[in-house]
Design an enzyme around this catalytic site. Structure first.
Site, short mmCIF file in Angstrom:
data_model
loop_
_atom_site.label_atom_id
_atom_site.label_comp_id
_atom_site.label_asym_id
_atom_site.label_seq_id
_atom_site.Cartn_x
_atom_site.Cartn_y
_atom_site.Cartn_z
N HIS A 164 -7.94 -7.35 -8.43
CA HIS A 164 -8.30 -8.23 -7.31
C HIS A 164 -8.49 -7.32 -6.09
O HIS A 164 -7.61 -7.20 -5.24
CB HIS A 164 -7.20 -9.25 -7.04
CG HIS A 164 -6.93 -10.19 -8.19
ND1 HIS A 164 -6.36 -9.78 -9.37
CD2 HIS A 164 -7.19 -11.52 -8.34
CE1 HIS A 164 -6.26 -10.82 -10.20
NE2 HIS A 164 -6.76 -11.89 -9.60
N HIS B 107 0.82 -1.21 0.00
CA HIS B 107 0.00 0.00 0.00
C HIS B 107 0.86 1.27 0.00
O HIS B 107 0.44 2.30 -0.53
CB HIS B 107 -0.98 -0.03 1.18
CG HIS B 107 -2.02 -1.12 1.02
ND1 HIS B 107 -2.53 -1.84 2.06
CD2 HIS B 107 -2.61 -1.63 -0.11
CE1 HIS B 107 -3.41 -2.74 1.58
NE2 HIS B 107 -3.46 -2.62 0.28
N GLY C 239 -10.54 -10.99 -12.23
CA GLY C 239 -9.61 -9.89 -12.40
C GLY C 239 -8.81 -9.97 -13.69
O GLY C 239 -8.51 -8.95 -14.32
N GLU D 81 -13.71 -7.88 -8.34
CA GLU D 81 -13.53 -8.82 -7.23
C GLU D 81 -14.43 -10.02 -7.51
O GLU D 81 -15.59 -9.86 -7.89
CB GLU D 81 -13.91 -8.12 -5.90
CG GLU D 81 -14.09 -9.04 -4.70
CD GLU D 81 -12.84 -9.87 -4.35
OE1 GLU D 81 -11.73 -9.33 -4.30
OE2 GLU D 81 -13.01 -11.08 -4.15
N SER E 234 -6.78 -1.80 -0.68
CA SER E 234 -6.19 -0.95 -1.72
C SER E 234 -7.21 0.05 -2.31
O SER E 234 -6.85 1.21 -2.53
CB SER E 234 -5.56 -1.82 -2.82
OG SER E 234 -6.44 -2.84 -3.26
N ASP F 176 -3.21 -7.92 -7.89
CA ASP F 176 -2.86 -8.41 -6.55
C ASP F 176 -3.55 -9.76 -6.30
O ASP F 176 -4.43 -9.86 -5.44
CB ASP F 176 -3.32 -7.34 -5.54
CG ASP F 176 -2.91 -7.65 -4.12
OD1 ASP F 176 -2.03 -8.50 -3.92
OD2 ASP F 176 -3.50 -7.03 -3.20
C1 SAM Z 1 -4.68 -10.27 -1.88
S1 SAM Z 1 -6.39 -10.02 -1.91
C2 SAM Z 1 -6.58 -8.37 -2.50
C3 SAM Z 1 -6.25 -7.30 -1.55
C4 SAM Z 1 -6.46 -5.90 -2.05
N1 SAM Z 1 -5.93 -5.70 -3.40
C5 SAM Z 1 -5.77 -4.96 -1.11
O1 SAM Z 1 -4.59 -4.63 -1.33
O2 SAM Z 1 -6.40 -4.53 -0.14
C6 SAM Z 1 -6.92 -10.93 -3.31
C7 SAM Z 1 -8.40 -10.78 -3.63
O3 SAM Z 1 -8.65 -11.39 -4.88
C8 SAM Z 1 -9.92 -12.02 -4.85
N2 SAM Z 1 -9.90 -12.98 -5.96
C9 SAM Z 1 -9.47 -14.25 -6.00
N3 SAM Z 1 -9.49 -14.72 -7.27
C10 SAM Z 1 -9.91 -13.69 -8.05
C11 SAM Z 1 -10.11 -13.52 -9.45
N4 SAM Z 1 -9.87 -14.51 -10.30
N5 SAM Z 1 -10.54 -12.34 -9.89
C12 SAM Z 1 -10.80 -11.30 -9.03
N6 SAM Z 1 -10.64 -11.39 -7.71
C13 SAM Z 1 -10.20 -12.58 -7.22
C14 SAM Z 1 -10.00 -12.60 -3.45
O4 SAM Z 1 -11.35 -12.80 -3.07
C15 SAM Z 1 -9.31 -11.48 -2.63
O5 SAM Z 1 -10.27 -10.56 -2.19
#
Ligand code: SAM
Length: 274
Positions: free
Chosen positions: A41, A18, A143, A117, A99, A163
């Site tokens: 993500h 971040h 994503g 998401e 994020s 991410d």
């Molecule tokens: C590491 S976390 C993201 C954290 C966020 N970017 C942050 O920095 O606060 C990964 C996220 O991706 C989501 N996720 C998993 N597979 C995904 C996909 N194929 N497409 C979009 N989101 C996905 C999960 O539910 C999770 O919320």
């Protein structure tokens, strides 16, 4: 999707990611022209650190918890702390921004963000958070597909944060291949990919693929807190920045020594930019 970010919110990897994210957004704001932020993500907009899930791991204590105990901060870290204080008015850590929420606080009226998401519950929370916000679009979408759907943005300037949870470790080996077509569509865009540093996942094939497939300028930024072979499941984390703003290298070299010292319990590991 099984991964739940609530268990990890605010940990050292989140804090590092971040702060780099804020550095990137601030550099886009050096010009008045509008920009678009795409978060592939996105997770939730904010995480409750008092929830049962967060309390199971207390991971935030080794990240934002350590930063919050300091009195003086380098400029960008001050912005990071201010964004967190905004949702914790009593100056005690109850909530941690995701994020999208860091970026939302830094957007100007002319800028926009697109969030995707895939997890149904997390998406619902995200959507609720921004449903009346005209500068934010939320999508219940994969994503990786959002890279196809939303690039290039109409602003023709912007930042893409990628991410993924890396639930399947092999995902790490296909990221450069997945980013390559997105970069073709948005050649001048800034792309930031977060990646884990784990001793059981070799990073050399990843570096090699990036060098081979990504023809635009790149910067790898890494920070670790345990030795590579020290047995920690996650000993550090990195960000690959494609088309890095020209001041980013210098900016990060000013902050990373402070961040590493603040977050490194045993003065192990290191930070690196290459
Ligand atoms: C590491 S976390 C993201 C954290 C966020 N970017 C942050 O920095 O606060 C990964 C996220 O991706 C989501 N996720 C998993 N597979 C995904 C996909 N194929 N497409 C979009 N989101 C996905 C999960 O539910 C999770 O919320």
């Amino acid at each position: 999707v099984n991964y739940r970010h609530i268990f990890h919110a605010g940990n050292f990897a989140d804090a590092f990611k971040h702060i780099v994210l804020i550095a990137l957004i601030e550099s886009l704001k050096n010009k008045d022209a509008p920009f678009c932020y795409l978060d592939t993500h996105a997770g939730c907009a904010q995480y409750d650190l008092d929830s049962e899930s967060a309390k199971k791991t207390h991971e935030y204590r080794t990240g934002v918890g350590r930063i919050f105990k300091q009195k003086n901060f380098p400029r960008l870290v001050q912005t990071y702390v201010d964004c967190i204080r905004e949702i914790n008015p009593d100056d005690t850590l109850h909530f941690y921004p995701g994020s999208p929420h860091f970026v939302r606080q830094l957007l100007r009226p002319q800028d926009h963000m697109i969030l995707s998401e895939l997890h149904a519950t997390d998406f619902k929370t995200l959507k609720k958070h921004y449903h009346e916000d005209k500068q934010v679009a939320t999508h219940h979408q994969d994503g990786w597909l959002s890279l196809k759907a939303f690039l290039p943005p109409k602003e023709r300037r912007g930042l893409v944060l990628i991410d993924p949870p890396y639930e399947d470790p092999t995902e790490f080996f296909s990221v450069a291949e997945k980013i390559q077509p997105a970069l073709k569509r948005f050649e001048t865009g800034v792309f930031a990919l977060w990646y884990p540093m784990k001793s059981n996942i070799a990073r050399n094939p990843f570096y090699r693929d990036v060098k081979k497939l990504i023809t635009r300028p790149t910067l790898f930024v890494e920070i670790s807190f345990w030795p590579e072979d020290g047995g920690a499941s996650l000993h550090g984390s990195g960000m690959l920045i494609i088309n890095p703003p020209w001041t980013l290298d210098t900016t990060l070299r000013e902050i990373l020594p402070w961040l590493w010292q603040t977050l490194s319990p045993h003065r192990q590991g290191e930070w690196k930019i290459f």
